[in-house]
Design a protein around this motif. Structure first.
Motif, PDB file in Angstrom:
ATOM      1  N   SER A  76       0.858  -1.189   0.000  1.00 22.39           N
ATOM      2  CA  SER A  76       0.000   0.000   0.000  1.00 22.39           C
ATOM      3  C   SER A  76       0.894   1.240   0.000  1.00 22.39           C
ATOM      4  O   SER A  76       1.884   1.304   0.735  1.00 22.39           O
ATOM      5  CB  SER A  76      -0.909   0.008   1.236  1.00 22.39           C
ATOM      6  N   GLN A  78       0.961   5.634  -0.024  1.00 19.13           N
ATOM      7  CA  GLN A  78       0.289   6.924   0.108  1.00 19.13           C
ATOM      8  C   GLN A  78       1.269   8.036  -0.250  1.00 19.13           C
ATOM      9  O   GLN A  78       2.348   8.130   0.335  1.00 19.13           O
ATOM     10  CB  GLN A  78      -0.226   7.153   1.536  1.00 19.13           C
ATOM     11  N   THR A  97      -3.756   7.227  -2.761  1.00 16.89           N
ATOM     12  CA  THR A  97      -3.598   5.927  -2.105  1.00 16.89           C
ATOM     13  C   THR A  97      -3.827   4.810  -3.117  1.00 16.89           C
ATOM     14  O   THR A  97      -4.781   4.867  -3.909  1.00 16.89           O
ATOM     15  CB  THR A  97      -4.597   5.783  -0.939  1.00 16.89           C
ATOM     16  N   SER A  98      -2.960   3.817  -3.070  1.00 15.38           N
ATOM     17  CA  SER A  98      -3.115   2.662  -3.956  1.00 15.38           C
ATOM     18  C   SER A  98      -2.736   1.390  -3.203  1.00 15.38           C
ATOM     19  O   SER A  98      -1.881   1.411  -2.315  1.00 15.38           O
ATOM     20  CB  SER A  98      -2.250   2.805  -5.211  1.00 15.38           C
ATOM     21  N   ARG A 100      -1.766  -2.606  -4.341  1.00 15.37           N
ATOM     22  CA  ARG A 100      -1.515  -3.463  -5.498  1.00 15.37           C
ATOM     23  C   ARG A 100      -0.854  -4.768  -5.079  1.00 15.37           C
ATOM     24  O   ARG A 100      -0.209  -4.851  -4.034  1.00 15.37           O
ATOM     25  CB  ARG A 100      -0.670  -2.742  -6.535  1.00 15.37           C
ATOM     26  N   ASP A 107      -0.649  -2.453 -14.211  1.00 15.51           N
ATOM     27  CA  ASP A 107      -2.050  -2.323 -13.838  1.00 15.51           C
ATOM     28  C   ASP A 107      -2.737  -3.659 -13.593  1.00 15.51           C
ATOM     29  O   ASP A 107      -3.849  -3.684 -13.049  1.00 15.51           O
ATOM     30  CB  ASP A 107      -2.812  -1.573 -14.946  1.00 15.51           C
ATOM     31  N   LEU A 110      -3.197  -3.913  -9.815  1.00 14.26           N
ATOM     32  CA  LEU A 110      -3.824  -2.833  -9.066  1.00 14.26           C
ATOM     33  C   LEU A 110      -5.192  -3.267  -8.529  1.00 14.26           C
ATOM     34  O   LEU A 110      -6.068  -3.672  -9.289  1.00 14.26           O
ATOM     35  CB  LEU A 110      -3.990  -1.601  -9.962  1.00 14.26           C
ATOM     36  N   ALA A 113      -7.435   2.156  -5.850  1.00 12.36           N
ATOM     37  CA  ALA A 113      -6.779   3.433  -6.124  1.00 12.36           C
ATOM     38  C   ALA A 113      -7.750   4.562  -5.802  1.00 12.36           C
ATOM     39  O   ALA A 113      -8.936   4.498  -6.147  1.00 12.36           O
ATOM     40  CB  ALA A 113      -6.327   3.523  -7.581  1.00 12.36           C
ATOM     41  N   PRO A 141     -12.876   7.798 -10.270  1.00 12.08           N
ATOM     42  CA  PRO A 141     -12.031   6.749 -10.874  1.00 12.08           C
ATOM     43  C   PRO A 141     -12.158   6.758 -12.392  1.00 12.08           C
ATOM     44  O   PRO A 141     -13.203   7.064 -12.968  1.00 12.08           O
ATOM     45  CB  PRO A 141     -12.584   5.457 -10.270  1.00 12.08           C
TER      46      PRO A 141
END
Length: 428
Positions: A76, A78, A97-98, A100, A107, A110, A113, A141
């Motif tokens: 994660s 940020q 924030t993501s 994956r 991608d 992922l 997101a 998104p």
């Protein structure tokens, strides 16, 4: 200008300096300290957390059934930066924030997101929302191939966000969850040592109870206009549900629940470490998860913890300099200057009194006279002693000085002039 006046001027100057230092110390204690206990305007940091969990394979969304993998490595991230408006009163944080899967490339790994924007009060760290300061927003998104500029969806925030206030107290704070789009209590639990820094530990439950049991999950608030990711209809075979009819259409709702633990520096309010357990899942019954989107637990990695601890120590040092070191130094220096000025002023007064008092010496200036004496009558005053004249001095050694004739009148019968008459010899 004599020495006493110069000493008095120097004493006044030193006492003035001491008073100025004491005033500066008071201002540092009261006014300046309150002005510097604010969220910095130069925040630009990246926070990384590592962990593992159960996650949906994004590639299976286009296959004949959803594939859920267990024990997959996750990361994660940020990214926190400062945006406008940012001034003496408020600061706006933009946080990307993501989450994956690290076993997938680009991608394809992922899972989540989000870009969240919030305006905070720099002193209280609470979200503010009024006509001049937007309460917050989230970025809508976009699909993988969407190249249109991102657009924001207004999202009023409340409570704390991404940090705690300066001088954090041992109490419960409301802490905003941008996924659930509402604030939940962050409860104080105790003190812990994190890399040598004493921190306060807070815990927050979103949909879980204190024992980690799912009790009240949040229906996932979709950011899409038609709730595309909040409620999904697919065949039973696609969901992986066995039954008599694999083509039966089944609609499931997405739910969200989370548990967070924060380790907070109580002086600066910096979150130096965070542990997150989040659960995104589809289900027909909110308390019975059926298909996991992402059920994971991540913890801030060591490099990020060390970076956050250093940032908290820098804030502590800055506050200590202005709230303790300088006030104490100015107070001590001010007291020394005042005492020194008083002593020097007292010495100057004594010096001036000594210069003005008579009888300290035998001169006509009155400087350094000794003790005063009673005046001596003129009849008793000492006179100069004249050398004694001898009768055997030969007459040829020089003329003999005579005293001037007396102005008194001669005695009757005495001769008025002429040489003295010889008389009978006087016995020796």
């Amino acid at each position: 200008m004599n020495r006493a006046v110069m000493l008095r001027i120097a004493a006044c100057g030193i006492m003035g300096l001491g008073a100025a230092l004491l005033i500066a110390a008071v201002l540092l204690w009261t006014y300046t300290t309150s002005k510097i206990t604010k969220i910095p305007l130069d925040i630009d940091t990246t926070l990384i957390s590592d962990g593992s969990g159960t996650a949906l394979d994004p590639a299976s969304l286009s296959s004949d059934h959803f594939v859920v993998d267990k024990n997959v490595p996750l990361v994660s991230q940020q990214q926190i930066t400062v945006e406008s408006p940012a001034n003496a009163d408020v600061v706006t944080l933009q946080v990307g924030t993501s989450v994956r899967r690290t076993d997938k490339q680009k991608d394809t790994g992922l899972l989540l997101a989000m870009v969240d924007t919030v305006t905070l009060n720099r002193k209280t760290a609470m979200a503010v929302s009024d006509e001049t300061h937007p309460g917050g927003a989230v970025q809508k998104p976009r699909t993988v191939g969407d190249e249109n500029p991102p657009t924001n969806i207004a999202l009023p925030h409340e409570g704390l966000d991404y940090r705690f206030p300066f001088h954090t107290q041992k109490k419960t704070y409301p802490y905003f969850d941008p996924i659930a789009q509402k604030a939940f209590d962050a409860n104080y639990e105790g003190e812990d040592d994190v890399n040598g820094l004493t921190t306060y530990r807070f815990s927050q439950n979103v949909g879980y109870d204190a024992d980690g049991k799912l009790v009240d999950p949040v229906k996932y608030p979709s950011l899409y206009a038609h709730d595309e990711d909040g409620k999904v209809t697919a065949s039973a075979a696609m969901w992986g549900i066995g039954g008599d009819d694999p083509d039966e259409k089944i609609t499931m709702t997405r739910y969200y629940a989370a548990q967070r633990t924060f380790w907070v520096d109580p002086v600066s309010g910096t979150i130096v470490k965070e542990e997150v357990h989040a659960n995104h899942y589809f289900a027909r019954d909110p308390l019975k998860p059926e298909v996991a989107v992402a059920d994971y637990k991540v913890t801030t990695n060591e490099d990020t913890v060390e970076s956050q601890v250093n940032a908290a120590r820098d804030e502590r040092d800055r506050l200590a300099l202005w709230s303790r070191v300088l006030p104490i130094t100015f107070t001590a220096a001010g007291l020394v200057a005042l005492i020194g000025g008083v002593l020097l002023g007292s010495f100057s007064l004594r010096t001036e009194a000594a210069l003005l008092s008579p009888g300290l010496d035998g001169t006509d200036y009155g400087l350094y006279r000794g003790p005063s004496e009673e005046p001596v009558p003129g009849a008793e005053a000492q006179t100069e002693k004249l050398p004694e004249l001898h009768h055997d001095v030969p007459p040829d050694q020089g003329p003999r000085k005579r005293s001037p004739p007396s102005p008194s009148r001669p005695h009757p019968g005495a001769p008025s002039s002429g040489p003295p008459q010889p008389g009978p010899p006087t016995p020796s």
